[in-house]
Each structure stands twice: as structure tokens, then as C-alpha cells.
Write an enzyme that holds these catalytic residues in place. Sequence first.
Site, PDB file in Angstrom:
ATOM      1  N   SER A  57      29.652  32.743  40.829  1.00 39.09           N
ATOM      2  CA  SER A  57      30.015  32.052  39.580  1.00 39.09           C
ATOM      3  C   SER A  57      30.684  33.007  38.593  1.00 39.09           C
ATOM      4  CB  SER A  57      28.783  31.394  38.937  1.00 39.09           C
ATOM      5  OG  SER A  57      27.724  32.304  38.828  1.00 39.09           O
ATOM      6  N   HIS A 105      24.275  29.504  46.400  1.00 37.80           N
ATOM      7  CA  HIS A 105      24.262  30.142  45.079  1.00 37.80           C
ATOM      8  C   HIS A 105      23.308  29.332  44.178  1.00 37.80           C
ATOM      9  CE1 HIS A 105      25.574  32.614  41.872  1.00 37.80           C
ATOM     10  NE2 HIS A 105      26.721  32.047  41.556  1.00 37.80           N
ATOM     11  N   HIS A 118      18.931  37.951  49.296  1.00 38.22           N
ATOM     12  CA  HIS A 118      19.923  38.215  48.248  1.00 38.22           C
ATOM     13  C   HIS A 118      21.004  39.136  48.793  1.00 38.22           C
ATOM     14  CE1 HIS A 118      21.708  39.183  44.362  1.00 38.22           C
ATOM     15  NE2 HIS A 118      21.182  38.026  43.993  1.00 38.22           N
ATOM     16  N   ARG A 141      13.605  38.367  37.974  1.00 37.67           N
ATOM     17  CA  ARG A 141      13.708  37.053  37.320  1.00 37.67           C
ATOM     18  C   ARG A 141      12.669  36.104  37.924  1.00 37.67           C
ATOM     19  NH1 ARG A 141      19.839  35.829  38.608  1.00 37.67           N
ATOM     20  NH2 ARG A 141      18.992  36.401  40.634  1.00 37.67           N
ATOM     21  N   ASP A 149      15.620  31.650  42.287  1.00 38.45           N
ATOM     22  CA  ASP A 149      15.555  30.212  42.532  1.00 38.45           C
ATOM     23  C   ASP A 149      14.255  29.748  43.166  1.00 38.45           C
ATOM     24  OD1 ASP A 149      18.118  29.596  41.511  1.00 38.45           O
ATOM     25  OD2 ASP A 149      18.979  30.559  43.277  1.00 38.45           O
TER      26      ASP A 149
HETATM   27  N1  AMX Z   1      16.639  32.431  55.295  1.00 39.00           N
HETATM   28  C1  AMX Z   1      17.136  32.560  56.550  1.00 39.00           C
HETATM   29  N2  AMX Z   1      18.103  33.402  56.895  1.00 39.00           N
HETATM   30  C2  AMX Z   1      18.589  34.205  55.917  1.00 39.00           C
HETATM   31  C3  AMX Z   1      18.112  34.159  54.607  1.00 39.00           C
HETATM   32  C4  AMX Z   1      17.094  33.226  54.300  1.00 39.00           C
HETATM   33  N3  AMX Z   1      16.612  33.064  53.061  1.00 39.00           N
HETATM   34  N4  AMX Z   1      18.776  35.063  53.862  1.00 39.00           N
HETATM   35  C5  AMX Z   1      19.659  35.660  54.697  1.00 39.00           C
HETATM   36  N5  AMX Z   1      19.544  35.124  55.937  1.00 39.00           N
HETATM   37  C6  AMX Z   1      20.374  35.407  57.108  1.00 39.00           C
HETATM   38  C7  AMX Z   1      21.835  35.111  56.771  1.00 39.00           C
HETATM   39  O1  AMX Z   1      22.116  33.713  56.891  1.00 39.00           O
HETATM   40  C8  AMX Z   1      22.567  35.962  57.768  1.00 39.00           C
HETATM   41  O2  AMX Z   1      22.534  35.293  59.007  1.00 39.00           O
HETATM   42  P1  AMX Z   1      23.812  35.296  60.015  1.00 39.00           P
HETATM   43  O3  AMX Z   1      23.987  36.740  60.361  1.00 39.00           O
HETATM   44  O4  AMX Z   1      23.378  34.422  61.136  1.00 39.00           O
HETATM   45  O5  AMX Z   1      24.965  34.749  59.221  1.00 39.00           O
HETATM   46  C9  AMX Z   1      21.666  37.189  57.863  1.00 39.00           C
HETATM   47  O6  AMX Z   1      20.362  36.779  57.390  1.00 39.00           O
HETATM   48  C10 AMX Z   1      22.135  38.360  57.020  1.00 39.00           C
HETATM   49  O7  AMX Z   1      22.324  37.914  55.672  1.00 39.00           O
HETATM   50  P2  AMX Z   1      22.097  38.899  54.429  1.00 39.00           P
HETATM   51  O8  AMX Z   1      23.095  39.993  54.532  1.00 39.00           O
HETATM   52  O9  AMX Z   1      20.663  39.261  54.318  1.00 39.00           O
HETATM   53  O10 AMX Z   1      22.414  37.932  53.194  1.00 39.00           O
HETATM   54  P3  AMX Z   1      23.832  37.548  52.613  1.00 39.00           P
HETATM   55  O11 AMX Z   1      24.232  38.607  51.645  1.00 39.00           O
HETATM   56  O12 AMX Z   1      24.799  37.190  53.676  1.00 39.00           O
HETATM   57  O13 AMX Z   1      23.485  36.195  51.826  1.00 39.00           O
HETATM   58  C11 AMX Z   1      22.175  34.774  50.444  1.00 39.00           C
HETATM   59  C12 AMX Z   1      22.732  36.201  50.645  1.00 39.00           C
HETATM   60  C13 AMX Z   1      21.487  34.680  49.097  1.00 39.00           C
HETATM   61  C14 AMX Z   1      23.352  33.784  50.484  1.00 39.00           C
HETATM   62  C15 AMX Z   1      21.186  34.473  51.598  1.00 39.00           C
HETATM   63  O14 AMX Z   1      20.078  35.356  51.497  1.00 39.00           O
HETATM   64  C16 AMX Z   1      20.710  33.046  51.597  1.00 39.00           C
HETATM   65  O15 AMX Z   1      21.372  32.171  52.185  1.00 39.00           O
HETATM   66  N6  AMX Z   1      19.507  32.756  50.967  1.00 39.00           N
HETATM   67  C17 AMX Z   1      19.000  31.423  50.853  1.00 39.00           C
HETATM   68  C18 AMX Z   1      19.753  30.666  49.772  1.00 39.00           C
HETATM   69  C19 AMX Z   1      19.412  31.200  48.382  1.00 39.00           C
HETATM   70  O16 AMX Z   1      18.256  31.382  48.042  1.00 39.00           O
HETATM   71  N7  AMX Z   1      20.443  31.396  47.550  1.00 39.00           N
HETATM   72  C20 AMX Z   1      20.258  31.806  46.158  1.00 39.00           C
HETATM   73  C21 AMX Z   1      20.654  33.232  45.899  1.00 39.00           C
HETATM   74  C22 AMX Z   1      20.544  33.569  44.415  1.00 39.00           C
HETATM   75  C23 AMX Z   1      21.545  32.794  43.643  1.00 39.00           C
HETATM   76  O17 AMX Z   1      22.732  33.008  43.783  1.00 39.00           O
HETATM   77  N8  AMX Z   1      21.128  31.838  42.873  1.00 39.00           N
END
Ligand code: AMX
Length: 432
Positions: free
Chosen positions: A239, A269, A316, A325, A371
Amino acid sequence: MSLKDVLREKIEAHRSRTKTLVTKHGDVKVGEVTIAQAIGGARGVRCLVTDVSYLDPEEGIRFRGKTIPEVMSELPKPKGKDYPYVEGFWYFLQTGEIPTQAQALEVVEDFKARSPVPQYVFDILRAMPRDSHPMVMFSAAIVAMQRESKFAKFYHEAYDRRTAWEYMYEDAADILAKLPVIAAYIYRMKYQGDTPIASDPDLDLGGNFARMMGIDSPYDDVARMYFILHSDHESGNASAHTTHLVASTLSDAYYALSAGINALAGPLHGLANEEVLRWIQDVYDKLGGKIPTKEDLTKFLWDTLNSGKVIPGYGHAVLRKTDPRYTSQREYCLKHLPDDDLFKVVSSIYEVAPDILREQGKAKNPWPNVDAQSGVIQWHYGIKEYDFYTVLFGVGRAIGVLTNITWDRGLGYAIERPKSVTTAMLEEVAGV
Ligand code: AMX
């Protein structure tokens, strides 16, 4: 001195630092980019500059160098309240200085004068299908107000890059003062039988938001806490980055913020807070309304992962520990709603999810982010329409991104234009 006078001094003093870096040290390397980073969302690539906040992977966010507990304790608060004025926090984020009570109150008054929302915005909201997502309504309301932009007018009439930030600031403050009114209107129109509540000129932004939502104290403090916690997370998150990117074209703050809000609406996000509640409701439904035990949760967490989905609220891109947070909101819950059923479920998830994510071995960060906790508090105070939670996040996020684009113009940051390469070029570099 008014906020804008302080800001003028700060921006003018800062310009020479930026200029020296570019002109004298522009060739110094900050890092390098790997193929994994080029394909993987530019994760960790150091190519953005902001002084508004910094996210340390282990420590979490610092706003203008201060931790969340420092911000909450040092900023001025309304009498008898536990959390600071959002207006004082705006002063702090813009200038880097803790305002006095009088300086915070000056912003409170300034925001009151800026807060009336043009009638056509309500007309547009009312013309939209009532089942449109509230983020669609929120984003549409912001971009619809673009005709009010002082920056756009200035650009067409007498643009001068040295003073451009002043007009960006004007737009930013105008928008921020109106956002709580728009958000509360969407809520009351969409979910509360179309019963909007007028604002009260005696209240600050947080107090007024609670009033317009129709929720009693301490929800005013919840609003202050929530907006401050969600304000900024340095400038690479989707964002903030989107808002910055759009503003870098000399688009005004209305276009830029609306775009940033659209980025916030993604499930990875800002929408994750809604997803957390949806996921927990799903657990309840599958158990026929019974409060899930840790064993139930363990099974559901594994089922979620095995079906290829992510655990919302965990992981994250930058952080590598529990999000402060999350901790700050958890402390609020422990004080105000320790016996809330949903809070207990969220606490149980906290006990089992990190081990499960570690065992699965994919997520780099098995700890909760902001979140995972925020929906519980809103639910407790009666906001059970969880698709609205991201709008609340959006009001808060606006504080940070609008501050950033004010400074972007102050320091004359360039239009963004990273270079792309083809897959064949990467294969050649890699020797495949
Ligand atoms: N549950 C399951 N798998 C997860 C995970 C979770 N909470 N967080 C990361 N992973 C997986 C990824 O999908 C990725 O899998 P892939 O290799 O098969 O694509 C692998 O772990 C490596 O990812 P990462 O490097 O640890 O995370 P990232 O930087 O690619 O993504 C984020 C970060 C937040 C998008 C991811 O942790 C996620 O999808 N979390 C759940 C959604 C969430 O809570 N989002 C809110 C974030 C805060 C915000 O912006 N408000």
C-alpha cells in the site's frame, strides 16, 4: 510555530542531505539484486528511501526512531484517555518532533475545519450497489474527491517544485481529516440500516470516529490505537509503495491514496485481518458453534496448509519475530477483554501456529503479524462485519503514506521506473 512551519524548516534542512548523496555519492552501491529477488517481488532489495518509519526484522517498526510503546507513552493524549491524539501522531510523523498538548490541539482544530465531506461523495456511495465491498466504496470515495485537489490546481496554474510539498500537504491533511467521516458513513449505511451519525465538533478524530460509528467509550481509544498502529511500515509494503509510485508521477494525493487503498485490499496484505476472522468463523461452523480447543485448532491449521492455503495473520515479508503491533493489541485485550471467547481462540492459535509453520518449513517467519489480533478487538466492540476491517486499516495506513508523499515532494524524489529484463536474459546471466 505551526505544523507546516516546522515541516518547512525540516524539509528545507533535509534537502541538502539528499542532494549531497545524489550528486557526490550517487555511484556508491547500496546492495545487489539476485535472480531470486528479481522474480520474487524485489524482496529485500534496497531501493526506496524514507525517514518516516523503519522496520527492523527482529525489533519491528519504529516510527521516526521511536518504538510503539515510546510513541504511545510520549505523545499527548485527550484528558482521561490511554492513547494519543491521532492528530498529534500526524504532527509527529510529519515533523519527527513530539508535539506539545497545544500543538496537538492546533491540529485537532485544523482537522475539524477540513473534515466536512462534499455531498456528492455520499451521493456516489449511495448510488453504488449496497453489496459492493466496503474497500471499493472507500477507494471510490477518495478518488471521487480528486476535483478538490489543491496540488492538481497548483500544478496546472503555477507549478514550482520547491513549494510543491505544501500543496501535497494541503491535500494530505484535507483527505485524512475526511477519511473517518467517510469510513463511518460506509459502515452505518451498509451495515446499520442506513443510519449515519453526524460528527461532534467538540471531539478529536478518534472520539469522533467512535461517535460516528455509534460505539461507546473505550472505542474512541481503540480507534486512536488502531489508526496509529496501522499507520506506517516503512515504504516497501504494497500500500505504501503503490501510493508512492503513483504520486511519483506528480499525480495528486487523491489518485495516489486511492491506488494504495486498492493494494491494501489484497488478501496477502490488508485483507488478511478479514481473512483471520473468516477462517475462525469457518472453524466454529465446522464444529457446530463449539469453541475450538487447541487440538481442534491444530487439525484446522494443518487442513488449511494441506489444502494449499496460507494461515492468515502469520508470516511477514520483512519481520522475523512477533509483530509489536500484534503485541500492543494483545496487551489491550489482556487489559480490557481477557475473557472474550474470540480473544481466547486467537491466543490458542498463537500457542500452536508457530510450531506448525516451523514444522511445515516454508514460511520464513512463523510468528503472527498485526492482522492476527486486530479483528478480535473490533468484534468485541460489535463490529462483526469483518469485510469492514480493512477500511479501518486503510484510515490508519493513510496517515503514513500521506506523510511519505508529502516528503517525496519536499525532497523532489523522481518518478519511479525500475528496469525489467527478460527471462532469456536471466538464463544467460545464470549460464543455463
Ligand atoms: N501460511 C502458510 N504459508 C506461508 C505463510 C503462512 N502464514 N507465510 C508464508 N508462507 C509460505 C509462502 O506462501 C511461501 O510459499 P511458496 O514458496 O510455496 O510460495 C513460503 O512460505 C515463503 O514465503 P515467505 O518468504 O516466508 O513470505 P513472503 O515474504 O513471500 O510473504 C506474506 C509474506 C505476509 C505475504 C506471507 O507470510 C503470507 O501470505 N501470510 C499470510 C497472509 C497475511 O497474514 N498477510 C498479512 C501481512 C501483513 C500485512 O500486510 N497486513
